[in-house]
Design an enzyme around this catalytic site. Structure first.
Site: not given
Ligand code: OXD
Ligand code: MN
Length: 638
Positions: A94, A233, A242, A262, A284, A286, A309, A404
Site C-alpha cells: 500500500r 497491488y 481498505k 480494522h 497491519s 501483526c 481483517d 500475499r
Molecule cells: C493491511 C492488510 O495492510 O490487511 O493491513 O493488507
Molecule cells: Mn489489514
C-alpha cells in the site's frame, strides 16, 4: 476519442471528455450505467465487460492472464487451481504517501490523513485518468461488502482495467448481478474507479504487471467515491477492502451510528460449550490472520474464524454490539505462515489460491520464509531471479516480506459455519494489540468503555512491511486505523464513545489490550505466542463471564494502567516458561508508563480540541496514579 452521452439532459452526444465531476454526478444519481459510460468516456477502454463473478468468468480471465504472463499456473498435483503473480518490483505494498482523503474541509480529514482540496484533486485525477484504459478492457464489478441484503451490508461497483483485480475481487467480496438489482431498487452504491494507469498504444506489447510510477489512492468521503490509479497491488487496487470497507465505511458508520474497524472477528468456545465473540484490532502484519485461525493449545477450547481483517460493528436492537466481516476472502501475508504459526492456514492454502510475490520451487509449487524450517536448495525468487539459501543468508529473502495469498473464506478450515449470517454476532470482548518490545504487558483489561477507548486511541506498534516506511520504527496507530480512518482520528475516538453509550451496559463488550511481542533483556520474545495466545483469550472469556454472570471470584487486580490478571488467573499450566519471564511479561514499570503518558499527551496535541475531554482526563488521572505508584516505589503486576 469515445463520446459521452449525457443521460441527464436531452439525449445528445457530447464531444468533450467527461471530468471526474461528471462521473461523480452520474454515480450520485444512482445510475450505474450512466456512471460506467462516463468512466469509459474518460478512460477510453477498447471494450466494456460487465462481470457476474461466475466460475466461467473466472476461468476465462485466469486463462487470459496465464497467456499474458501475469499469472504462472502452479503444479496442479501439488497446488491445484493455484497461481503465482509477480508484481512490478515498485508495486508491492500500500502506498500511504499517495493515499488521499478529500472532504471539502481539511479539518475533517484530520492531521493524520493526506488531505487535498477535492476540486484540485478532481482536476489531477481528470488528467491521470484521461485515456488511461486505452488498449485495455474496462470491467464492471458489482460487489457487496457483507451478505447481500443484510442490514449490516453495503454495496459498491468497481470499474477496473485489471483482470487480476476482477478475479481477486470475486474472491475477496461477493460479486454478482444481485448487487445491480439492489442498486436498481434504490440502494446507494459506492462507486470505485480503478486503473493501472498503463494505456497500451496500438501494436505495443503488454507487460505482465502493468502499473504506473505515479499513484493516486483517493477517497471523497462526502460523495462516498473512490478513485485509484497506478497500482494493481492489494489494498491499492482491491477497492472493497481498505478503501471501501474501512476509509469510506468509517465515514458512513460515523454518520449512521456504527463502526468500520480494522479488526479480526472470532468465536471462542470453552470446554463447557460457552461461546464468546471477540473483535481484535492489530496494526497491519501483526498476526491478525494467525489469531483469527488460532489452534488453541489449551485443551477443550476452540476458535472459529469469522473474519481476519475487517469488522463492521453496529449497535443491534438487543443493545449488543453486532458484528459482521464485510469481506468474503483473505488477503494474508505469506511470510511467517507455517505449520507451527498457523496450521489451519497451511491447509487453507492447499488449493485455489492466487499468490503474489512468493517464491517458486523447481517443482512448480510456492515457498516463502517460514513455510518450512529449511528453504529448498533452489528457488526462483519473487523478482523472477534464481535464489539459493546463500542468498537468504546474505539477507535477500526469496519471498517479498509483503508477499500475499488471496483465497476465498470458504477454503478456511476453521471458518464458522454461520460466518455469513446476515445478523452477525454479538461481540463480547474487544482486543487491541500492537507490536511492542517494551512497556506494554501481555494483557491488560480496561476499567471502563472510556478507558478502552483510551487504550484504542493510544495503540502503537513497530512498523512492518505492509506499507512503505522504515521497518521497526514505533508509530502510533490508534485502533490500528491510522492509515484507514476516513475522517479525523480524534472524531473517531469521540464516535467510539458515542457508540458505547448507545449499547446496553450489560451487553457492552469488555475491552482488553494485548502484547504478544514483549522481549526480554536478551531481545527474545518472552511469550511463545500463536496457539498459546489461547491462554490469554481464555482469561478474557473468564473476565466476560465474571462480568456477565456476576461471578465473585477475583480474576484481575487493579493497577494505575488497568486491570492485570490476578495471581494464578492466567492458565499457564504446562507452559515451558519460568516464573521470572511470566512476571516480566505481566509487570509494568511506572516510570516507563509515565513516559508513555507524556508521549500520549504529545500525540493528542496534534488533534487539538477534537480530542474528547474524557480521554484527556483519563490520561491526567493515570499520570497522577503512576506518579504516586512510582513515588511509593510500587511495581505492579505479578
Ligand atoms: C493491511 C492488510 O495492510 O490487511 O493491513 O493488507
Ligand atoms: Mn489489514
Amino acid at each position: 476519442m469515445s463520446t459521452f452521452t449525457d443521460a441527464a439532459g436531452p439525449r445528445g452526444v457530447r464531444t468533450r471528455r467527461p471530468t471526474p465531476a461528471d462521473v461523480a454526478a452520474a454515480a450520485a444519481r444512482g445510475d450505474v450505467r450512466a456512471w460506467v459510460e462516463a468512466v469509459a468516456a474518460l478512460t477510453e477502454p477498447d471494450a466494456v465487460v460487465w462481470c457476474d463473478g461466475s466460475a466461467s468468468e473466472r476461468a476465462r480471465l485466469l486463462d487470459a492472464m496465464v497467456g499474458a504472463g501475469t499469472l504462472v499456473p502452479l503444479d496442479p498435483g501439488r497446488r491445484p487451481g493455484s497461481y503465482l503473480a509477480r508484481s512490478d518490483p515498485d508495486d508491492v505494498a500500500r502506498v500511504e504517501s499517495r493515499t488521499f482523503v478529500c472532504p471539502s474541509r481539511r479539518a475533517d480529514a484530520g492531521p493524520t490523513n493526506n488531505w487535498r482540496d477535492p476540486a484540485e484533486m478532481r482536476t489531477e485525477l481528470g488528467e491521470a485518468f484521461a485515456g488511461s484504459m486505452r488498449g485495455r478492457t474496462l470491467y464492471v464489478v458489482p460487489f457487496s461488502m457483507g451478505p447481500v441484503g443484510s442490514r449490516l451490508s453495503r454495496v459498491g461497483v468497481q470499474v477496473t482495467d485489471s483482470p487480476y483485480v476482477v478475479v481477486s475481487m470475486a474472491m475477496m467480496t461477493r460479486v454478482g448481478t444481485a448487487v445491480l438489482d439492489r442498486v436498481a431498487a434504490g440502494e446507494p452504491f459506492v462507486p470505485a474507479v480503478h486503473s493501472v494507469g498503463a494505456p497500451l498504444v496500438a501494436g505495443e506489447d503488454d507487460v505482465p504487471w502493468p502499473c504506473n510510477a505515479t499513484k493516486y489512492i483517493v477517497h471523497f468521503p462526502e460523495s462516498r467515491e473512490i478513485w485509484s490509479y497506478g497500482s494493481g497491488y492489494g489494498g491499492n487496487a482491491l477497492l472493497g477492502k481498505k478503501c471501501f470497507a474501512l476509509r469510506i465505511a468509517s465515514v458512513i458508520g460515523r454518520d449512521e451510528g456504527w463502526l468500520a474497524e480494522h479488526m479480526l472477528l472470532l468465536r471462542l468456545t470453552s470446554p463447557q460449550g460457552r461461546r464468546y465473540h471477540v473483535a481484535a484490532a492489530f496494526p497491519s502484519a501483526c498476526g491478525k490472520t494467525n489469531l483469527a485461525m488460532l489452534h488453541p493449545t489449551l485443551r477443550g477450547w476452540r476458535v472459529e474464524t469469522l473474519g481476519d481483517d475487517i469488522a463492521w460493528l453496529q449497535p443491534g436492537p438487543d443493545g449488543a454490539l453486532r458484528a459482521i466481516n464485510p469481506e468474503a476472502g483473505l488477503f494474508g501475508v505469506a511470510p511467517g505462515t507455517g505449520p507451527t504459526t498457523n496450521p489451519a492456514a497451511v491447509e487453507m492454502l492447499a488449493r485455489d489460491v492466487i499468490f503474489a510475490n512468493v517464491a517458486l520451487t523447481d517443482e512448480g509449487d510456492v515457498w516463502w520464509e517460514g513455510l518450512t524450517p529449511e528453504p529448498p536448495a533452489h528457488l526462483v525468487d519473487w523478482t523472477g531471479a534464481d535464489w539459493t539459501p546463500a542468498d537468504g543468508a546474505a539477507g535477500r529473502p526469496a519471498a517479498h516480506p509483503n508477499s500475499r495469498f488471496t483465497v476465498s473464506a470458504t477454503r478456511c478450515p476453521t471458518l464458522a459455519a454461520d460466518w455469513d449470517d446476515p445478523e452477525g454476532v454479538a461481540v463480547d470482548a474487544i482486543v487491541l494489540g500492537g507490536r511492542r518490545a517494551t512497556t506494554v504487558p501481555l494483557v491488560l483489561q480496561a476499567e471502563s468503555w472510556e478507558h478502552g477507548v483510551l487504550m484504542g486511541a493510544t495503540v502503537a506498534s513497530e512498523r512492518t512491511a505492509a506499507a512503505e516506511g522504515q521497518v521497526g520504527e514505533l508509530r502510533r496507530d490508534p485502533f490500528a486505523m491510522l492509515p484507514f480512518c476516513g475522517y479525523d482520528m480524534a472524531d473517531h475516538w469521540a464516535h467510539w464513545l458515542r457508540v458505547g453509550a448507545a449499547l446496553d451496559p450489560a451487553r457492552r463488550p469488555l475491552v482488553f489490550q494485548v502484547n504478544w511481542f514483549r522481549t526480554g533483556a536478551d531481545g527474545r520474545f518472552l511469550w511463545p505466542g500463536f496457539g498459546e495466545n489461547a491462554r490469554v483469550l481464555a482469561w478474557v472469556a473468564d473476565q466476560v463471564d465474571r462480568a456477565r454472570l456476576v461471578r465473585t471470584d477475583v480474576g484481575a487486580v487493579p493497577s494505575p494502567i488497568g486491570l492485570l490478571p490476578a495471581p494464578g488467573a492466567l492458565d499457564t499450566a504446562g507452559l515451558a516458561m519460568d516464573e521470572r519471564a511470566l512476571a516480566e511479561l505481566l509487570a509494568f514499570d511506572p516510570g516507563a508508563w509515565l513516559r508513555e503518558t507524556e508521549r500520549t499527551e504529545e500525540f493528542f496535541g496534534q488533534f487539538g480540541d477534537r480530542v474528547p475531554g474524557s480521554l484527556r482526563a483519563q490520561v491526567s488521572r493515570m499520570r497522577a496514579a503512576l506518579a504516586a505508584s512510582a513515588g511509593s516505589g510500587g511495581h505492579g503486576g505479578q
